[in-house]
Scaffold this active site. Sequence first.
Site, PDB file in Angstrom:
ATOM      1  N   GLU A 145      43.327  76.107 -24.548  1.00  0.00           N
ATOM      2  CA  GLU A 145      44.084  74.877 -24.845  1.00  0.00           C
ATOM      3  C   GLU A 145      45.300  75.139 -25.723  1.00  0.00           C
ATOM      4  O   GLU A 145      45.990  74.192 -26.107  1.00  0.00           O
ATOM      5  CB  GLU A 145      43.158  73.840 -25.482  1.00  0.00           C
ATOM      6  CG  GLU A 145      42.129  73.303 -24.494  1.00  0.00           C
ATOM      7  CD  GLU A 145      41.058  72.437 -25.150  1.00  0.00           C
ATOM      8  OE1 GLU A 145      40.733  72.692 -26.328  1.00  0.00           O
ATOM      9  OE2 GLU A 145      40.546  71.525 -24.483  1.00  0.00           O
ATOM     10  N   LYS A 172      43.050  80.700 -27.268  1.00  0.00           N
ATOM     11  CA  LYS A 172      42.014  80.036 -28.063  1.00  0.00           C
ATOM     12  C   LYS A 172      40.622  80.470 -27.628  1.00  0.00           C
ATOM     13  O   LYS A 172      39.742  80.706 -28.448  1.00  0.00           O
ATOM     14  CB  LYS A 172      42.165  78.520 -27.895  1.00  0.00           C
ATOM     15  CG  LYS A 172      41.228  77.680 -28.727  1.00  0.00           C
ATOM     16  CD  LYS A 172      41.425  76.199 -28.386  1.00  0.00           C
ATOM     17  CE  LYS A 172      40.499  75.310 -29.176  1.00  0.00           C
ATOM     18  NZ  LYS A 172      40.519  73.924 -28.662  1.00  0.00           N
ATOM     19  N   GLN A 173      40.407  80.493 -26.335  1.00  0.00           N
ATOM     20  CA  GLN A 173      39.106  80.903 -25.810  1.00  0.00           C
ATOM     21  C   GLN A 173      39.336  81.498 -24.421  1.00  0.00           C
ATOM     22  O   GLN A 173      40.404  81.316 -23.851  1.00  0.00           O
ATOM     23  CB  GLN A 173      38.143  79.726 -25.727  1.00  0.00           C
ATOM     24  CG  GLN A 173      38.506  78.690 -24.666  1.00  0.00           C
ATOM     25  CD  GLN A 173      37.543  77.505 -24.668  1.00  0.00           C
ATOM     26  OE1 GLN A 173      37.725  76.560 -25.414  1.00  0.00           O
ATOM     27  NE2 GLN A 173      36.526  77.567 -23.837  1.00  0.00           N
ATOM     28  N   TRP A 233      32.998  69.574 -20.211  1.00  0.00           N
ATOM     29  CA  TRP A 233      32.674  70.627 -19.251  1.00  0.00           C
ATOM     30  C   TRP A 233      31.750  71.661 -19.872  1.00  0.00           C
ATOM     31  O   TRP A 233      31.162  72.480 -19.160  1.00  0.00           O
ATOM     32  CB  TRP A 233      33.930  71.251 -18.640  1.00  0.00           C
ATOM     33  CG  TRP A 233      34.748  72.151 -19.545  1.00  0.00           C
ATOM     34  CD1 TRP A 233      35.439  71.775 -20.637  1.00  0.00           C
ATOM     35  CD2 TRP A 233      34.979  73.568 -19.405  1.00  0.00           C
ATOM     36  NE1 TRP A 233      36.088  72.847 -21.199  1.00  0.00           N
ATOM     37  CE2 TRP A 233      35.829  73.970 -20.463  1.00  0.00           C
ATOM     38  CE3 TRP A 233      34.553  74.530 -18.490  1.00  0.00           C
ATOM     39  CZ2 TRP A 233      36.267  75.281 -20.635  1.00  0.00           C
ATOM     40  CZ3 TRP A 233      34.996  75.851 -18.676  1.00  0.00           C
ATOM     41  CH2 TRP A 233      35.830  76.212 -19.727  1.00  0.00           C
ATOM     42  N   ASP A 234      31.574  71.612 -21.187  1.00  0.00           N
ATOM     43  CA  ASP A 234      30.609  72.463 -21.879  1.00  0.00           C
ATOM     44  C   ASP A 234      29.248  72.436 -21.200  1.00  0.00           C
ATOM     45  O   ASP A 234      28.551  73.455 -21.125  1.00  0.00           O
ATOM     46  CB  ASP A 234      30.394  71.970 -23.316  1.00  0.00           C
ATOM     47  CG  ASP A 234      31.668  71.888 -24.128  1.00  0.00           C
ATOM     48  OD1 ASP A 234      32.741  71.740 -23.533  1.00  0.00           O
ATOM     49  OD2 ASP A 234      31.571  71.953 -25.358  1.00  0.00           O
TER      50      ASP A 234
END
Lengths: 768, 768
Positions: free
Chosen positions: A490, A602-603, A359-360
């Site tokens: 994640e 995480k992000q 999906w990046d």
Amino acid sequence: MNQNYIKPDNWSIIEEGFDECRVKSSESLFSIGNGAMGQRANFEETYSGASFQGSYIAGVYYPDKTRVGWWKNGYPEYFAKVLNAPNWIGINVLVNGVEFDLNTCTDILDYKRELNMKEGWLARNFTATLPNKITIKVATKRFLSLSHDELGAIEYQVTPLNSAAEIIYQPYLDSGITNEDSNWDDAFWNTQHVSKENNQAFIEAHTMKTNFHTCTFMQSECFVNSAKNEAFTEIHQTETKVSFSYSAEIKQNETFTIHKFGGYVVDRNHAKNELLSAAKEVLAIAKEKGFNVLLEDQKEAWATIWNMADITIEGDVKAQQGIRFNIFQLNQTYLGKDSTLNIGPKGFTGEKYGGSTYWDTEAYCIPFYMATKNQEVARNLLTYRYNQLDRAIENAKKLGFTNGAALYPMVTMNGEECHNEWEITFEEIHRNGAIAFAIYNYHRFTGDYSYIPEKGLEVLIGIARFWQQRATYSDAKKEYVILGVTGPNEYENNVNNNWYTNYTAQWCIKYALGNLEKVKSEFPSDYLRISQKTKISSEELEKWKAVADTMHFPYSEEHQVYLQQEGFLDKELVTVKKLATEHRPINQKWSWDRILRSPYIKQADVLQGFYFFEDEFTTKELKKHFDFYEPYTVHESSLSPCVHSIQAAKLDRMDQAYTFYLRTSRLDLDDYNHEVEEGLHITSMAGTWMSIVEGFGGMRVKNDVISFEPRIPSQWKSYSFKVNFRNQVIKVNVFQNEASFELIEGEELSILVNDKLVRVNSKKLVTV
Amino acid sequence: MNQNYIKPDNWSIIEEGFDECRVKSSESLFSIGNGAMGQRANFEETYSGASFQGSYIAGVYYPDKTRVGWWKNGYPEYFAKVLNAPNWIGINVLVNGVEFDLNTCTDILDYKRELNMKEGWLARNFTATLPNKITIKVATKRFLSLSHDELGAIEYQVTPLNSAAEIIYQPYLDSGITNEDSNWDDAFWNTQHVSKENNQAFIEAHTMKTNFHTCTFMQSECFVNSAKNEAFTEIHQTETKVSFSYSAEIKQNETFTIHKFGGYVVDRNHAKNELLSAAKEVLAIAKEKGFNVLLEDQKEAWATIWNMADITIEGDVKAQQGIRFNIFQLNQTYLGKDSTLNIGPKGFTGEKYGGSTYWDTEAYCIPFYMATKNQEVARNLLTYRYNQLDRAIENAKKLGFTNGAALYPMVTMNGEECHNEWEITFEEIHRNGAIAFAIYNYHRFTGDYSYIPEKGLEVLIGIARFWQQRATYSDAKKEYVILGVTGPNEYENNVNNNWYTNYTAQWCIKYALGNLEKVKSEFPSDYLRISQKTKISSEELEKWKAVADTMHFPYSEEHQVYLQQEGFLDKELVTVKKLATEHRPINQKWSWDRILRSPYIKQADVLQGFYFFEDEFTTKELKKHFDFYEPYTVHESSLSPCVHSIQAAKLDRMDQAYTFYLRTSRLDLDDYNHEVEEGLHITSMAGTWMSIVEGFGGMRVKNDVISFEPRIPSQWKSYSFKVNFRNQVIKVNVFQNEASFELIEGEELSILVNDKLVRVNSKKLVTV
């Protein structure tokens, strides 16, 4: 950390001195590519020290049998591996019969490696003393041609410095290669035919299972000083290797040069039975143009790319070098010519992760390509997903969905899922949202609606169907819930009602509904075709609406924030700052359960939603959510700092924005995570570009008008970038106290600067 | 399903007719063992069809390198594998020079295999015609001696029926064997020495990595009819195999017999350098006693076991056969002599799952062993965990716990965790609760408190420390929560506040606190030793209390039930009955995410808590919870039906209880799950025993008094079982209209029958 290893330079990546411990990481950093192929910066000559050999052909992969501990129903049977391809760069060098190998030299002086990003070539220059005490000066230059993307060229020069010497060059092709990243040590290649003709050689080989047919080729010529040399040619040939031998007696201080041309032709672009002749055609070009003309072509091609894509930064060489490295690597990886290709997470610089598409691409890469290239490039990236819609529907079917619901894979090469962790493969379903959002984003930026009736609407329908079926009506809540997901963060698995996922699901359904209406009224023949193909019914649309209208969003009244997921406030809410450094990074120090029950992010997760759907929230709301979530964010994904940098800039917290920027822009150059030897983080490089253009520059599109809110870090004197907005190119220069806007291509354009309408045209520089 | 394959018989497992498709499943069903070793029912003679060779030595294992797709911190580096050991049963048979192999015979008549459970032997009888047209009658009998548990014996007889023939027996030893279940195809054995002496042969081999030294041995003698035959002996020997050759000319209708003795001695029981002499001592016993005397010993030893452990069922041969099969297999697997051994989930019948110890031992097996053996056996099982406490503390440390907190492994051989799925290994932590509960259960049943001050209290402290640290104080709830767990229902992963786990945690802490008090006042010197060793402080105990006193339990006011976990009511609550059969079993038909978000329950979860902690809930509460959860339960674990059978019986729903009973008792015999070829479900067999004794018989212990509430399925005429309660043996006979109680050992005892006190003594049969 590695922060002073790469020498600061505006246009080049430079390594000085030979350090055997850095060979593998420098092989990643100095990688070269031209969109069609790429390679790690392996040495041409033999190197007996630790090295990670890698040469890759775009779109050529191997389905490696899945390796898991505990099989789950629905796992794919294979993982598509980026495939190390036959080696064509190799040149053994013998000096008075002794093989030249940096690992056995008694002395290496003035070693310098340079990756010249402006001109697109890689060079090494040094002096080395061999075990036989002969000291030689070595100069090499290599590039993969942008103009002829099946072709690469090498110039290799040896000058004996302390005596005359017999120099032998043995250029070779070798298909007896392996992958570093192989599950079961399978042989990935089957070599069919090794052949030679005059000074040319060819290896025809095909990949196992996927059966990609390739021809790897080479052709060499030698010179003593500048005179062409008809050196004696001896040939060695085995089942997987062919080498020529060019020898010459070279006087002290004279130079023996070899020009070696090589590359690949693949049946992705040629008929299977015409590969050999295609290879010969490529070599004919090499012969006709020669090394120097090809190099001039290369400089020109890169100049064209830079003319549009460059970002300049004055007053901060490392920042300048960092952003150019990111832009350079993105352009080496993907140039947008081919809608069957995509942007692999490691590009052509390593094998880790496998697959080519995450999906990046939609979440991070498309904005970069939209603004720095022709809109066809972004459209090709969208088309890639359109072409894989059938497989996304197949994938959803495997998981129990029906009626054309589509779940795009987490990781793919050809549209089939190839990842195998249940909590990711089956549950990180928000990826579907990014794919729909990219369609919206493309239309918003380019103004090109045609993609939607032609292709995009079918994708939107498949995705909306998935969300409708994936939501569950909770009798307890009297709302729709989405159970068992992994969000962008994640570090949470199998959670219920991840706000980002629920919001995205709602948005996707609404967006699909809106476009169904619009296509129905404005493109009736497309509507007819699509509605017949998808058998969409008004009953079904009612179900979609019900889900979108009564979606559950976990919310905290106390904190006035949306909760990342159900139960987030039950965690022990200790901020990252209070976490002792010995626990960081948590993904290396903690067991998985401990990470999962911690609050650490995480992000960007909720904040990713605030990034995508910014217009639907006030700045005050952004501030509240940023202040709530960022303190728990460990940024242990390369994709994390860029979104936070953009939002910090928007909140006018430029120090914080700059800190995040540094973290993203030199992630690989400074090897923050001690893993650059595995390859570069290609997709997050597009996030770095966003940090400057969307973050500092504040670029947005508002109702078909391009808009800027320029800010500048106090550490910089100025910066500039260009944006291709609907075939008009604006150049933005930002200084400490002002910003200027210039129309480089196009006649005249209204832009918004700090929400005020400003007209720019090709004749005048507007300063604000 | 396979429901009529095994012939109904009260005491034997019988297969009639040779079916090559059933060879592997029958190899499992007819397995034999004696607690120290065991083997699948592989044929002695060569068999070239599909077969799964397995011979296992208790406690001898191999640490196979972990295989996972995606590594997580904290995963163990290896998985302890049950190890296929050298083959000592093999006897090649040649008839006029042609190898006898059931897979190549032209005709096989009257094939019958029998596992005689009463006497503990395995036999085959049949007539076969070889490709050379010689028809032979074959009779074999084999057993693993209970009296001499390093020894096994085989009688193999061939009678040529249609002509005279030369018969050659080639008994052999072979250490060139492999494991079916190997991650990386490692060699697990290293053969050191192959030797022979007269009619004896020996293979000394040690396991790789674990370095268990073993000697496998054999000795044979032959007879023509009943006369000892000095047959010619030829020897073949390779690096991993040794075979003898006994040949004789046999007249038509005469019988050639070989008695082969063999087995293993291991350095777990002997000095490494004395293995060869130990093997010779075992063979000396074989020589002295001979096959027939050893067989008589065997019958006697099994008679002793059956005298205590047998359950009789009148009026239902299949139920009778089923329960005896379960009791027989449990006794073949574990006899309780050795506290370093445990009850592997497949015993000596297969390799799947690896490890030897799961929470099955404490949750399902201990009650069986407590009631049918001397209390030392159960105490040995508890001591096994006590001896591994240090490793449980080490294991918890790896996951970030401190101060002597102990987390027992999910799967283990030697105390170290060897499982590698994060959602199980790190999160299925309720296993710690079962280990504490077993201590309570042992004390409740045997009345032996001494185990607690001597050993058990240290285990309870380690476990309580774990729960205190594992709980998180939720500021939102103002209660302690337990985040990120997998309960007994493994169809939910990483859930918050699994009621069973939270309840168990609270119970463990309270039980540890209570025992600390009791040991402090009643066993002060033990208390001193333990408190010094564990450095327990009153501050720490306050923390424990806080967790136990304010634990959160998710509850539904609407349904008046505790919720299996947070958010259970958000699921789509469709009962199992409404699920179309094509979706069953869901673990084969559905992807993992779909299972996770469904309401379906693999095995008792909330109800497991109601089983363990029955006294803390009313029957009305049990009914509510049973009626709420059972309809969502798919019973896809072999451990599920027994608990539900016991609870259905308690709720006086005998039809339902009987249905569950059938499902558990003939699971393997009728191969419900089409997987019996992998091995038997040993630990769930103890659950079958519980279904009768605790379910139908209603056996409980209430305040040191044994209690019964006898019920009987309408399908049965009567049933009986015996219970060793504190060295007094009660025999219970249940008929349709009455039940009788008899004291078989002991003088006099008060028991509760349907909550009324009754005195039984050795002289009279009390009928109620």
